[in-house]
Design a protein around this motif. Structure first.
Motif, short mmCIF file in Angstrom:
data_model
loop_
_atom_site.label_atom_id
_atom_site.label_comp_id
_atom_site.label_asym_id
_atom_site.label_seq_id
_atom_site.Cartn_x
_atom_site.Cartn_y
_atom_site.Cartn_z
N ALA A 104 0.86 -1.47 0.28
CA ALA A 104 -0.12 -0.13 0.09
C ALA A 104 0.94 1.07 -0.37
O ALA A 104 0.75 2.27 -0.47
N SER A 105 2.31 1.17 0.62
CA SER A 105 3.18 2.48 0.53
C SER A 105 4.12 2.14 -0.82
O SER A 105 4.69 3.27 -0.63
N GLN A 106 3.89 1.82 -1.60
CA GLN A 106 4.55 1.04 -2.84
C GLN A 106 4.95 3.31 -3.40
O GLN A 106 6.19 3.10 -3.13
N ILE A 107 3.52 3.51 -3.71
CA ILE A 107 4.06 4.74 -4.29
C ILE A 107 4.65 5.70 -3.68
O ILE A 107 5.21 6.62 -4.11
N HIS A 108 4.63 5.87 -1.64
CA HIS A 108 4.66 6.68 -1.26
C HIS A 108 6.67 6.44 -1.23
O HIS A 108 6.92 8.33 -0.87
N ILE A 109 6.43 5.77 -1.32
CA ILE A 109 8.23 4.74 -1.21
C ILE A 109 8.53 5.56 -2.24
O ILE A 109 9.65 6.35 -2.66
N LEU A 110 8.41 4.62 -3.37
CA LEU A 110 8.96 5.79 -4.70
C LEU A 110 9.35 7.50 -4.57
O LEU A 110 10.09 8.16 -4.77
N ALA A 111 8.45 8.14 -3.89
CA ALA A 111 8.16 9.83 -4.59
C ALA A 111 9.04 9.75 -2.98
O ALA A 111 9.94 11.53 -3.27
N ASP A 155 1.17 13.62 -7.78
CA ASP A 155 0.22 14.31 -8.62
C ASP A 155 -0.70 12.25 -8.54
O ASP A 155 -1.71 12.78 -8.25
N ALA A 156 -0.10 11.35 -9.10
CA ALA A 156 -0.47 10.02 -8.45
C ALA A 156 -1.28 10.14 -7.41
O ALA A 156 -2.38 9.03 -6.92
N MET A 157 -0.55 9.93 -6.35
CA MET A 157 -0.86 9.97 -4.42
C MET A 157 -2.49 10.69 -4.61
O MET A 157 -2.93 10.22 -3.50
N VAL A 158 -2.49 11.59 -4.82
CA VAL A 158 -3.17 12.88 -4.96
C VAL A 158 -4.88 12.17 -5.52
O VAL A 158 -5.69 12.59 -5.46
#
Length: 194
Positions: A104-111, A155-158
């Motif tokens: 669930a945190s994949q995109i957050h970690i990359l950002a 932006d993807a997270m938002v």
């Protein structure tokens, strides 16, 4: 004729897996949207100083206007080429393969990784630019822009946080525009005084 319902609440929609009653969002959705606005604001504010005033800095460290323009162009080209790579990395679920609990945190970690590496390259540029030939500055700037292009994951997270809410993406992204406008004025004032 069917019997009339006598419910005290009318169900008006779904917000991020939670039902809203009479258009009022649940606490989790409201908190997610506040965080989405904050992310948009921070993302917009973080790009102001470099995007608006980098040419002045390049000139201050001794580059010619042509070299400054070339560096800006190289940075934009690097970002255009790197952004699909960052999106592919997010879709590959590499982090989740290493540790499934982090799915669930994949995109957050990359950002966050993109942000931290970008800040490191910014510091290399700040400290070393006066001592490097133009080719060295161009390499550092290109690597920095490549790492910084992971910022589009914000932006993807938002979008993900605003999905299926009554506010949608636009009201969250508005805060990025507000940040760019207000921080441009503030940064411009600081540059003018320096």
């Amino acid at each position: 004729s069917p019997p009339k319902r006598t419910s005290s609440a009318s169900w008006s929609g779904v917000v991020g897996g939670a039902v809203t009653v009479d258009g009022v969002m649940d606490r989790e959705a409201a908190e997610r949207l506040r965080f989405a606005k904050l992310l948009s604001f921070a993302s917009g504010a973080s790009s102001v100083a470099w995007n608006k005033f980098s040419v002045l800095w390049f000139l201050a460290v001794g580059l010619t206007p042509a070299q400054a323009g070339l560096l800006k162009s190289l940075g934009q080209l690097a970002k255009v080429l790197a952004q699909p790579t960052w999106a592919a990395l997010a879709d590959m679920h590499i982090i989740a393969r290493i540790n499934p609990k982090l799915e669930a945190s994949q995109i957050h970690i990359l950002a966050i990784f993109s942000l931290l590496m970008s800040l490191c390259m910014m510091e290399v540029m700040r400290v070393q630019a006066g001592h490097m030939p133009f080719a060295g500055i161009a390499v550092v700037r290109t690597v920095w822009a490549t790492l910084n292009s992971g910022n589009t994951l914000v932006d993807a997270m938002v979008v993900q946080m605003a999905h299926r809410t009554r506010e949608g993406y636009g009201k969250q992204r508005l805060w990025g525009a507000v940040a760019m406008g207000s921080m441009s004025i503030l940064a411009g004032g600081l540059v003018f005084r320096a």
